[in-house]
Design an enzyme around this catalytic site. Sequence first.
Site, PDB file in Angstrom:
ATOM      1  N   SER A 179       0.789  -1.227   0.000  1.00 15.59           N
ATOM      2  CA  SER A 179       0.000   0.000   0.000  1.00 15.59           C
ATOM      3  C   SER A 179       0.822   1.279   0.000  1.00 15.59           C
ATOM      4  O   SER A 179       0.369   2.305  -0.510  1.00 15.59           O
ATOM      5  CB  SER A 179      -0.948   0.014   1.208  1.00 15.59           C
ATOM      6  OG  SER A 179      -0.209  -0.046   2.419  1.00 15.59           O
ATOM      7  N   HIS A 207      -5.221  -3.685  -2.597  1.00 11.67           N
ATOM      8  CA  HIS A 207      -4.831  -2.741  -3.641  1.00 11.67           C
ATOM      9  C   HIS A 207      -4.649  -3.417  -4.993  1.00 11.67           C
ATOM     10  O   HIS A 207      -4.071  -2.830  -5.914  1.00 11.67           O
ATOM     11  CB  HIS A 207      -3.552  -2.017  -3.226  1.00 11.67           C
ATOM     12  CG  HIS A 207      -3.729  -1.159  -2.013  1.00 11.67           C
ATOM     13  ND1 HIS A 207      -4.157   0.150  -2.088  1.00 11.67           N
ATOM     14  CD2 HIS A 207      -3.568  -1.431  -0.692  1.00 11.67           C
ATOM     15  CE1 HIS A 207      -4.244   0.647  -0.860  1.00 11.67           C
ATOM     16  NE2 HIS A 207      -3.887  -0.281  -0.002  1.00 11.67           N
ATOM     17  N   LYS A 238     -11.679   0.495  -2.003  1.00 12.91           N
ATOM     18  CA  LYS A 238     -10.687   1.147  -2.863  1.00 12.91           C
ATOM     19  C   LYS A 238     -11.193   1.156  -4.307  1.00 12.91           C
ATOM     20  O   LYS A 238     -11.930   2.048  -4.681  1.00 12.91           O
ATOM     21  CB  LYS A 238      -9.336   0.462  -2.674  1.00 12.91           C
ATOM     22  CG  LYS A 238      -8.860   0.607  -1.221  1.00 12.91           C
ATOM     23  CD  LYS A 238      -7.651  -0.187  -0.898  1.00 12.91           C
ATOM     24  CE  LYS A 238      -7.205   0.057   0.537  1.00 12.91           C
ATOM     25  NZ  LYS A 238      -8.182  -0.411   1.552  1.00 12.91           N
TER      26      LYS A 238
END
Length: 391
Positions: A179, A207, A238
């Site tokens: 990250s 991610h 996200k």
Amino acid sequence: MDWMEKELQDLHVGSAKRQLHRTTSLAQQPGYAIRGARTLLNLSSNDYLGLAQHPKIVEAMREALLSDGAGASASRLVTGNHQPYGELEAAIANWQNSEAALVFGSGYMANVGVISALVGRGDVVFSDGLNHASIVDGVILSRAEHARYRHNDLNHLRALLEKHRDKRRKLIVTDAIFSMDGDAARLSELVRLKREYGAMLMVDEAHGSGIYGRQGQGYCHALGLHDEVDVHMGTFSKAFGVYGAYVCGTHTLIEWLVNKARTLIYSTALPAAVVVGISSALELVRAEHWRRDHLLTHSKSFRSALRDAGFNVIPGDSPIVPVIVGDNETALQFSHALENEGILATAIRPPTVPAGTARIRFSLSAAHTEEQLTMSLGIIERLGRQMGVLA
């Protein structure tokens, strides 16, 4: 409690004190945010695919709010397991080509709950040194031994596996995309090591979900290694632009987690409106491949331009593009200077990253245009030279 004031002052002196900043997203201007009285190009968000303001998702959640109300009212094992959960979990399992899936309230809750359900005293967890804090906390709460290996150093991991080969249970856990560095785990080698030493392998795709793979299934799928991963975790906060997390695996794993994952058992369920919003986002993630193409193309060119300008940029191909500055004060000054020029780019400092590696973490979105990023690069380079970050 006077000790707090002294320690907060120490953080301030070391340019390490954190504070909250009110930020507002703009539904009509994707990729921008309001902070204070200013509209800023948002290069700090994790809204990788630009879905957080998508009208289809917002409308689905609005309708669910009107029909199902604001909250779930209880944990999933009591009365909070509303109908949208089953529909979403079936869709996730299909998307991930796994036997079953389970939705958690957040990525943090998923990592803490899963790790502490899989291992305990007498077991050992092998964790990459740059794994997310939620993984670290999950290991601590599990009471298993924590064997941290140097970032992406598979020789170090092998030595630790050899040292602990007689442990009852062994779990290797890693971020897929890290990250704060934006680089990727060496998953092929991790698969070989987990086979050799009889370990479980858990991969956090927070991610990677939505970004990699033919339908955005994640980095493991992009490499064709998804069948080798025992515990596949990802988030909806996200690339999906909503909130929550999922865990995929065998029916046995999911049944075990329903009975043993304390963060699931003892937490109120996500509201039905959030679950419906996730389902709507999943449809877009699977269908709109152009978002991934757009994002990864711009990520590659943005990273390359910063590197060519002379910035210390960590290699990778993800939309996370960190520029290493070094000391905390310079990182803060650089971030403030960017904000004064209309760019929101947050300074990341220890303990989030190792000491001496404070950085500006640029984070791109499919909502950004080539013109916006080109303009930003000119400002970043100019300020970098003015501040001495560039020679």
